[in-house]
Design an enzyme around this catalytic site. Sequence first.
Site, PDB file in Angstrom:
ATOM      1  CB  VAL A  71     -12.466  -4.073  -5.769  1.00 46.25           C
ATOM      2  CG1 VAL A  71     -13.457  -5.213  -5.598  1.00 46.25           C
ATOM      3  CG2 VAL A  71     -11.032  -4.586  -5.653  1.00 46.25           C
ATOM      4  CB  THR A  95     -11.092  -8.588  -5.555  1.00 44.72           C
ATOM      5  OG1 THR A  95      -9.704  -8.875  -5.604  1.00 44.72           O
ATOM      6  CG2 THR A  95     -11.506  -8.364  -4.115  1.00 44.72           C
ATOM      7  NE  ARG A  99      -3.783  -0.328   2.139  1.00 44.61           N
ATOM      8  CZ  ARG A  99      -5.017  -0.415   2.619  1.00 44.61           C
ATOM      9  NH1 ARG A  99      -5.379   0.370   3.602  1.00 44.61           N
ATOM     10  NH2 ARG A  99      -5.874  -1.270   2.146  1.00 44.61           N
ATOM     11  N   GLY A 141     -17.523   3.290  -3.031  1.00 45.21           N
ATOM     12  CA  GLY A 141     -16.179   3.333  -3.618  1.00 45.21           C
ATOM     13  C   GLY A 141     -16.153   2.627  -4.959  1.00 45.21           C
ATOM     14  CE  LYS A 198      -2.768  -5.209   2.301  1.00 45.42           C
ATOM     15  NZ  LYS A 198      -3.680  -6.163   1.663  1.00 45.42           N
TER      16      LYS A 198
END
Length: 353
Positions: A186, A152, A43, A182, A79
């Site tokens: 995805v 996803t 990220r 959003g 992550k």
Amino acid sequence: MFDSVLRDWEGESLVIHRDVPSGAWILIAIHSTRLGPAAGGTRMKQYPAVEDALCDALRLSKGMTLKFAAPGLPYGGAKAVIMLPDGFEPGGRRELLRRYGEHVKALRGVFYTGPDFGTTPNDMDVIAETGSPYIFCRTPEAGGAGDPGPYTAFGVLTGMRAVCEHLHGDASLASRRVLVQGAGDVGGALIPLLVAEGAQVVFSEVDDRLIRYFRDEVGVEFVPAEDALGDECDILAPCALGGVLDETTIPRLRCAAVAGSANNQLGSREDAERLRARGILYAPDYIVNAGGAMAITSLEMRGGTPEGARDEIATYVRRALLRMFEVADREGITPDGAALRMAEEHLAGAVAA
Ligand code: PPY
């Protein structure tokens, strides 16, 4: 703060680099290698403070452990967060990513990574230029599987069908009102799938370009971001950043179920109980959004085909959710609690992978 945050995390190792040329912080949180090499996206964004970036990396890495453990896949969870400094010059991106690639390479396969919020398959190509072989989702031109977002989204659609199957005895999404919060990588892939199923789709978004595209060109009903959570709908799909369900937002919800792609949708585990108390069916995030991680590892590590990956995702997401909803009803626990138990059984080696 550091002491309690690390204790609560219960992970294995945390690598922190200060990237001197750019002023960025690079955090690689390796939560678990119990079932295999630890994998999870990278990220890249700005945060108010390093503590926020650290908490994000730690929580997301734990989510990845659960995401791989629940279906019994042979990977651990990790992550990485690249916290960009204020005023970061986009011109420095390539060199920053290359330096990051050196760090990933130095971990010698304990950590595998791929795209996440703020990074793309093109970025993965750059990271892999350092010779790091531990990079998923490079562009197809570079020999990678590309963007996992559509997989996803496909898994989220399957999850919504399982929600309807549980609530109504019929998996069809036709005429169901679904709010997609959003419309990025995805959510934006999910919207056309829902439209094709005949669902009544509404979306919220803050990026003007995406609002114009989905509202004006695709013709999807738009709801301002501040009204999204209070929208009266069948399914609320959080597909942006995490932490949207907590003690202040849950009382405002007017949906029958929550099923979306965002990681870490619950502010805390008690929020699963709050949803149950309100009669809202919660489809655990790391089950619903496992499609990307499943597809990546299938396509790039097991020689799988796109069709094979889709079949695997559809079968897993539906079966896992129906089982969790059933266990939750029977035992008076939350679906989140049932999901956690399934993941922990695999982690304890109680069920053969
Ligand atoms: C996620 O599903 O949140 C991921 O981070 C997916 C993933 C899995 C394995 C490597 C890179 C990204």
